[in-house]
Motif scaffolding. Structure first.
Motif, mmCIF file in Angstrom:
data_model
loop_
_atom_site.group_PDB
_atom_site.id
_atom_site.type_symbol
_atom_site.label_atom_id
_atom_site.label_comp_id
_atom_site.label_asym_id
_atom_site.label_seq_id
_atom_site.Cartn_x
_atom_site.Cartn_y
_atom_site.Cartn_z
ATOM 1 N N MET A 1 0.847 -1.196 0.000
ATOM 2 C CA MET A 1 0.000 0.000 0.000
ATOM 3 C C MET A 1 0.876 1.236 0.000
ATOM 4 N N ASN A 2 0.533 2.277 -0.726
ATOM 5 C CA ASN A 2 1.320 3.484 -0.836
ATOM 6 C C ASN A 2 0.682 4.633 -0.080
ATOM 7 N N SER A 3 1.535 5.616 0.256
ATOM 8 C CA SER A 3 1.014 6.841 0.842
ATOM 9 C C SER A 3 0.208 7.584 -0.204
ATOM 10 N N PRO A 4 -0.751 8.403 0.193
ATOM 11 C CA PRO A 4 -1.466 9.211 -0.781
ATOM 12 C C PRO A 4 -0.519 10.186 -1.431
ATOM 13 N N SER A 5 -0.806 10.573 -2.671
ATOM 14 C CA SER A 5 0.035 11.494 -3.401
ATOM 15 C C SER A 5 0.082 12.842 -2.713
ATOM 16 N N ASP A 6 1.283 13.434 -2.666
ATOM 17 C CA ASP A 6 1.465 14.754 -2.079
ATOM 18 C C ASP A 6 2.262 15.566 -3.068
ATOM 19 N N SER A 7 1.560 16.289 -3.953
ATOM 20 C CA SER A 7 2.228 17.011 -5.017
ATOM 21 C C SER A 7 3.060 18.172 -4.509
ATOM 22 N N SER A 8 2.874 18.570 -3.233
ATOM 23 C CA SER A 8 3.648 19.665 -2.679
ATOM 24 C C SER A 8 5.065 19.242 -2.321
ATOM 25 N N SER A 9 5.287 17.954 -2.164
ATOM 26 C CA SER A 9 6.612 17.452 -1.809
ATOM 27 C C SER A 9 7.342 16.968 -3.060
ATOM 28 N N PRO A 10 8.626 17.319 -3.197
ATOM 29 C CA PRO A 10 9.390 16.760 -4.310
ATOM 30 C C PRO A 10 9.562 15.261 -4.111
ATOM 31 N N ILE A 11 9.767 14.551 -5.211
ATOM 32 C CA ILE A 11 9.925 13.096 -5.163
ATOM 33 C C ILE A 11 11.390 12.724 -5.364
ATOM 34 N N VAL A 12 11.867 11.778 -4.564
ATOM 35 C CA VAL A 12 13.137 11.117 -4.847
ATOM 36 C C VAL A 12 12.808 9.665 -5.178
ATOM 37 N N TRP A 13 13.340 9.194 -6.283
ATOM 38 C CA TRP A 13 13.122 7.802 -6.707
ATOM 39 C C TRP A 13 14.429 7.049 -6.476
ATOM 40 N N ILE A 14 14.374 6.008 -5.659
ATOM 41 C CA ILE A 14 15.567 5.237 -5.310
ATOM 42 C C ILE A 14 15.399 3.811 -5.793
ATOM 43 N N ALA A 15 16.285 3.378 -6.680
ATOM 44 C CA ALA A 15 16.275 2.003 -7.188
ATOM 45 C C ALA A 15 17.388 1.220 -6.511
ATOM 46 N N GLY A 16 17.075 -0.006 -6.124
ATOM 47 C CA GLY A 16 18.067 -0.828 -5.445
ATOM 48 C C GLY A 16 17.895 -0.747 -3.943
ATOM 49 N N VAL A 17 16.643 -0.863 -3.495
ATOM 50 C CA VAL A 17 16.327 -0.800 -2.068
ATOM 51 C C VAL A 17 16.064 -2.211 -1.582
ATOM 52 N N GLY A 18 16.759 -2.577 -0.497
ATOM 53 C CA GLY A 18 16.582 -3.918 0.047
ATOM 54 C C GLY A 18 16.323 -3.869 1.541
ATOM 55 N N ALA A 19 17.283 -4.382 2.304
ATOM 56 C CA ALA A 19 17.115 -4.484 3.746
ATOM 57 C C ALA A 19 17.091 -3.123 4.421
ATOM 58 N N SER A 20 16.416 -3.054 5.567
ATOM 59 C CA SER A 20 16.337 -1.814 6.325
ATOM 60 C C SER A 20 17.712 -1.342 6.781
ATOM 61 N N ALA A 21 18.659 -2.288 6.915
ATOM 62 C CA ALA A 21 20.007 -1.939 7.344
ATOM 63 C C ALA A 21 20.937 -1.658 6.163
ATOM 64 N N GLY A 22 20.397 -1.552 4.949
ATOM 65 C CA GLY A 22 21.222 -1.340 3.767
ATOM 66 C C GLY A 22 21.320 0.114 3.350
ATOM 67 N N LEU A 23 22.133 0.366 2.311
ATOM 68 C CA LEU A 23 22.342 1.726 1.840
ATOM 69 C C LEU A 23 21.072 2.326 1.243
ATOM 70 N N GLY A 24 20.324 1.556 0.447
ATOM 71 C CA GLY A 24 19.105 2.081 -0.154
ATOM 72 C C GLY A 24 18.140 2.609 0.895
ATOM 73 N N ALA A 25 18.009 1.887 1.996
ATOM 74 C CA ALA A 25 17.117 2.315 3.071
ATOM 75 C C ALA A 25 17.637 3.579 3.743
ATOM 76 N N ALA A 26 18.949 3.650 3.949
ATOM 77 C CA ALA A 26 19.536 4.839 4.568
ATOM 78 C C ALA A 26 19.321 6.062 3.683
ATOM 79 N N LEU A 27 19.451 5.899 2.383
ATOM 80 C CA LEU A 27 19.202 7.001 1.451
ATOM 81 C C LEU A 27 17.753 7.465 1.537
ATOM 82 N N ALA A 28 16.839 6.500 1.606
ATOM 83 C CA ALA A 28 15.420 6.846 1.697
ATOM 84 C C ALA A 28 15.132 7.643 2.956
ATOM 85 N N ARG A 29 15.679 7.207 4.079
ATOM 86 C CA ARG A 29 15.437 7.918 5.332
ATOM 87 C C ARG A 29 16.017 9.338 5.295
#
Length: 256
Positions: A1-29
């Protein structure tokens, strides 16, 4: 399930996201902390949804978009979802696979797979992100440009060694791709940078595969994912009069 769209916030798209302890997750946070809505792409839907839920619980906006960025059909579908969500201002290609095999045992299929994941995946993702940024136009709140496109690289991009011939070839191709994109689109207001990760990352993958190495390296002997993510953020906010095209990151103990 996704969050509702929020057009006021810019989007970052991150490819290569895996474990919560990984780099992709750290970038997202980190980008969520910077006010971005994060779009998470990886091959394991359960993992990216878990991370999306974590970001939402912390007050951020997150969208779980599972898919394979090395597949043209999949990337087209993902790019369409990005356009529905909001305005893309940053994109990070963090996907990769490290094929290990001595040169005389390496198969053409293994080489092709390494190139498919790292180089072709980077090309398809970068192309889709660039098109979305150009469609968005310039950001009045960020006069430096249209957006940022970042590629996660590796030491292998600079020098090959056994048993990583396939990985080195693929990462070198990704590095050249990043340079080509930077030279073509920098004048158009898109900051393209390649980040060389020179050392092991203290994350779930390394801790499971080589726990003895983690112990041997000691405190800060491995790259910390949050510290790497901070560098990516700083690349994004750099003023256009002093853009970085390539940067290398390594622990203080790492020989080079």
């Amino acid at each position: 399930m996704n969050s509702p769209s929020d057009s006021s916030s810019p989007i970052v798209w991150i490819a290569g996201v895996g474990a919560s302890a990984g780099l992709g997750a750290a970038l997202a946070r980190r980008f969520a902390q910077g006010g971005f809505a994060v779009a998470l792409t990886g091959r394991t839907a359960a993992r990216i949804e878990a991370l999306a839920s974590e970001i939402r619980a912390a007050g951020g906006t997150a969208h779980a978009l599972p898919g394979d960025v090395s597949d043209e059909t999949s990337i087209a579908s993902l790019a369409a979802r990005i356009r529905e969500i909001g305005t893309l201002r940053a994109a990070i290609f963090n996907a990769g696979n490290a094929v290990r095999a001595p040169a005389l045992e390496l198969t053409a299929d293994q080489l092709e797979q390494a190139l498919r994941t790292n180089a072709i995946g980077g090309f398809l993702f970068g192309q889709a992100a660039l098109r979305a940024m150009f469609e968005n136009g310039r950001d009045a709140a960020a006069p430096d440009g249209r957006g940022t496109l970042l590629f996660t690289g590796a030491t292998a991009a600079l020098r090959g060694r056994p048993p990583f011939a396939a990985f080195a070839a693929a990462k070198a191709a990704l590095r050249s791709l990043a340079q080509s994109f930077a030279r073509e689109f920098g004048r158009e207001g898109i900051h393209v940078a390649h980040i060389v990760i020179d050392g092991g990352i203290d994350g779930e993958r390394l801790r499971q595969a080589a726990p003895q190495r983690v112990q041997q390296m000691g405190d800060d002997g491995l790259l910390q994912a949050d510290a790497i993510a901070e560098t990516y953020w700083q690349l994004h906010v750099q003023h256009r009069s002093a853009w970085t095209q390539e940067i290398d990151l390594r622990p203080f103990k790492e020989p080079f």
